[in-house]
Write an enzyme that holds these catalytic residues in place. Structure first.
Site, PDB file in Angstrom:
ATOM      1  N   GLU A  50      -9.327   7.250   3.419  1.00 14.52           N
ATOM      2  CA  GLU A  50     -10.250   6.346   4.103  1.00 14.52           C
ATOM      3  C   GLU A  50      -9.462   5.107   4.502  1.00 14.52           C
ATOM      4  O   GLU A  50      -8.453   4.791   3.876  1.00 14.52           O
ATOM      5  CB  GLU A  50     -11.381   5.934   3.160  1.00 14.52           C
ATOM      6  CG  GLU A  50     -11.094   4.731   2.232  1.00 14.52           C
ATOM      7  CD  GLU A  50     -10.001   4.965   1.187  1.00 14.52           C
ATOM      8  OE1 GLU A  50      -9.605   6.134   0.988  1.00 14.52           O
ATOM      9  OE2 GLU A  50      -9.545   3.977   0.583  1.00 14.52           O
ATOM     10  N   SER A  75       1.732  -9.708  -0.985  1.00 17.52           N
ATOM     11  CA  SER A  75       1.432  -8.270  -0.908  1.00 17.52           C
ATOM     12  C   SER A  75       1.807  -7.668   0.437  1.00 17.52           C
ATOM     13  O   SER A  75       2.117  -6.485   0.521  1.00 17.52           O
ATOM     14  CB  SER A  75      -0.053  -8.033  -1.193  1.00 17.52           C
ATOM     15  OG  SER A  75      -0.856  -8.854  -0.363  1.00 17.52           O
ATOM     16  N   LYS A  99       0.812  -1.225   0.000  1.00 21.24           N
ATOM     17  CA  LYS A  99       0.000   0.000   0.000  1.00 21.24           C
ATOM     18  C   LYS A  99       0.843   1.272   0.000  1.00 21.24           C
ATOM     19  O   LYS A  99       0.406   2.318  -0.463  1.00 21.24           O
ATOM     20  CB  LYS A  99      -0.960  -0.012   1.177  1.00 21.24           C
ATOM     21  CG  LYS A  99      -2.079  -1.027   0.970  1.00 21.24           C
ATOM     22  CD  LYS A  99      -3.330  -0.640   1.704  1.00 21.24           C
ATOM     23  CE  LYS A  99      -4.480  -1.531   1.297  1.00 21.24           C
ATOM     24  NZ  LYS A  99      -4.308  -2.915   1.800  1.00 21.24           N
TER      25      LYS A  99
HETATM   26  C1  LIG Z   1      -5.130  -3.955   1.647  1.00 25.61           C
HETATM   27  C2  LIG Z   1      -4.385  -5.199   1.369  1.00 25.61           C
HETATM   28  C3  LIG Z   1      -4.768  -6.072   0.333  1.00 25.61           C
HETATM   29  C4  LIG Z   1      -6.003  -5.878  -0.496  1.00 25.61           C
HETATM   30  O1  LIG Z   1      -6.055  -4.724  -1.249  1.00 25.61           O
HETATM   31  P1  LIG Z   1      -5.833  -4.715  -2.835  1.00 25.61           P
HETATM   32  O2  LIG Z   1      -6.205  -3.335  -3.205  1.00 25.61           O
HETATM   33  O3  LIG Z   1      -6.721  -5.747  -3.421  1.00 25.61           O
HETATM   34  O4  LIG Z   1      -4.409  -5.014  -3.075  1.00 25.61           O
HETATM   35  C5  LIG Z   1      -3.976  -7.169   0.068  1.00 25.61           C
HETATM   36  N1  LIG Z   1      -2.877  -7.431   0.802  1.00 25.61           N
HETATM   37  C6  LIG Z   1      -2.493  -6.641   1.820  1.00 25.61           C
HETATM   38  C7  LIG Z   1      -1.281  -7.006   2.602  1.00 25.61           C
HETATM   39  C8  LIG Z   1      -3.223  -5.488   2.144  1.00 25.61           C
HETATM   40  O5  LIG Z   1      -2.843  -4.715   3.153  1.00 25.61           O
END
Ligand SMILES: *Cc1c(COP(=O)(O)O)cnc(C)c1O
Length: 422
Positions: free
Chosen positions: A110, A378, A88
């Site tokens: 948000e 992610s 993020k």
């Molecule tokens: C917020 C988040 C997501 C989901 O959000 P996307 O916009 O679909 O990427 C996925 N993995 C992590 C670690 C997050 O913090």
């Protein structure tokens, strides 16, 4: 179709907003286009990506997982090693830098579980911007570790008390603020959704993930058979896929939250579930989990980041065209994947990312053994200890919490506010 056509991806996307938001959105679109064509802006962004975020993040070959799963070469993009622990920050830094260039001094965002709020708060601290994060009152209560971190970064966390007091209401409140203060304020939207131009902006700032993967694989002579990423709003997946979308290969696979089962209310499966339908909400047209009256349905997932009723318009379009394949993973499968990669590779996936891990475990044998299956991790799982511990080791965790409460209640060793300030 990397870029939208006038804000649309096939039938999805658009800019369905009140008149007062048209001007700030149009200005944002023009400023973004200009910035992305300015070598100085791109260079400044690259330096921050390198020195502050810690890019490029490693592409890790997972030898034990590869051996156990018995198919594709398993590679993991360690996006969770980015500063603040997840992807993020790529978008938060990009948008805050853009806002600064536009002369804005104040940032609003948000947040649901708090991950996007945390990344934005950190980016504002780094870039010297004033930060207010809108967060539903229910989420503020549930997600205290992230609230604490946002406050340490100097952000003001505004608890939203309208509606269901969760993410949806936080978005509405942020939009209202932006409409009232468009000249001083930029709204950093957290995923590849919302009204145009946000889906394009967020994808571009997240596409650094995919560009690095492409380069890292090319350098090592690795042929990619498939790429798999979890999909909430869709920012990590679209950024991971972006440089590959216009090619026929590799297979691109997005994984939604299967929650506890297929019934309405048990998951957040907009593309693969029973309740996904086309609608317009919060400024964009896409697929949502809606009831017969067009109201957002409750969603469920063990991973807060995937627990959302909408999906980014570009992914909805790519899913319908078949370029991106959609699947889902249950809560239980994600938990198993957390254990699998922790034990076999020494890598702790965030619960969101573990949905991609779970899908990869099932897919590995479909991919030839001389090709790579690249998983986007992610985020890392440190943040999930309050969710995983009650599942994996409930009694020990309960004892810990009881002991903590006792310790705090007669806390002599805890600094009071006064000594903290010294
Ligand atoms: C917020 C988040 C997501 C989901 O959000 P996307 O916009 O679909 O990427 C996925 N993995 C992590 C670690 C997050 O913090």
């Amino acid at each position: 179709m990397a870029q939208s056509t006038d804000g649309f991806f096939e039938q999805y996307g658009g800019k369905y907003v009140a008149e007062v938001l048209r001007r700030p959105l149009d200005e944002l679109q023009a400023a973004f286009k200009e910035a992305m064509a300015d070598p100085k802006f791109l260079e400044e962004l690259e330096v921050i990506q390198r020195d502050y975020i810690g890019r490029e993040t490693p592409l890790y070959f997972a030898p034990t997982a590869t051996k156990i799963l018995g198919g594709a070469q398993i590679y993991i993009k360690l996006e969770g090693l980015a500063n603040t622990g997840a992807h993020k920050i790529n978008n938060a830094i990009g948008q805050c830098l853009l806002a600064k260039r536009m002369g804005k001094k104040r940032i609003i965002a948000e947040t649901g579980a708090g991950q996007h709020g945390l990344a934005t708060a950190a980016a504002c601290a780094k870039l010297g911007l004033d930060c207010t994060v809108y967060m539903g009152e229910v989420d503020v209560r549930r997600q205290q570790p992230n609230v604490a971190a946002m406050e340490l970064y100097g952000a003001k966390v505004h608890a939203v008390t309208s509606g269901s007091r969760t993410l949806k209401d936080a978005v509405n409140e942020a939009m209202r603020d932006w409409a009232a203060n468009p000249d001083s304020t930029h709204y950093v939207l957290g995923s590849a959704l919302g009204p145009a131009p946000f889906p394009d902006i967020v994808r571009e700032f997240q596409s650094v993930i995919g560009r690095e993967v492409k380069k890292q694989c090319a350098e090592r002579g690795v042929k990619i058979g498939a790429m798999v990423a979890c999909c909430g709003g869709g920012s990590n997946s679209i950024g991971f896929f972006a440089p590959f979308i216009d090619q026929k290969e590799p297979r691109l696979i997005a994984v939604e939250a299967g929650g506890v089962g297929p019934n309405v209310g048990q998951n957040a499966a907009r593309m693969t579930g029973n309740a996904g339908r086309v609608g317009i909400m919060q400024g964009y047209k896409s697929r949502f989990l809606l009831d017969d009256d067009g109201q957002a349905l409750a969603t469920r997932s063990i991973s807060a980041g995937l627990d959302y009723c909408g999906i980014g318009p570009q992914l909805a379009a790519l899913g319908e065209k078949g370029r991106v394949e959609f699947t889902s993973a249950l809560d239980s499968e994600a938990l198993d994947a957390v254990k699998f990669f922790a034990k076999n590779e020494g890598i702790l996936f965030a619960l969101e990312s573990a949905h991609a891990g779970a899908a990869a475990i099932k897919l590995a044998r479909e991919i030839p053994s001389d090709q790579a299956l690249v998983i986007n991790m992610s985020g890392r799982g440190d943040k999930d200890v309050f969710i995983t511990s009650p599942v994996f080791r409930k009694d020990a965790w309960l004892n810990f919490l009881h002991a903590e409460i006792e310790r705090l209640e007669d806390a002599k060793d805890i600094h009071d506010a006064e000594s903290m300030e010294k």
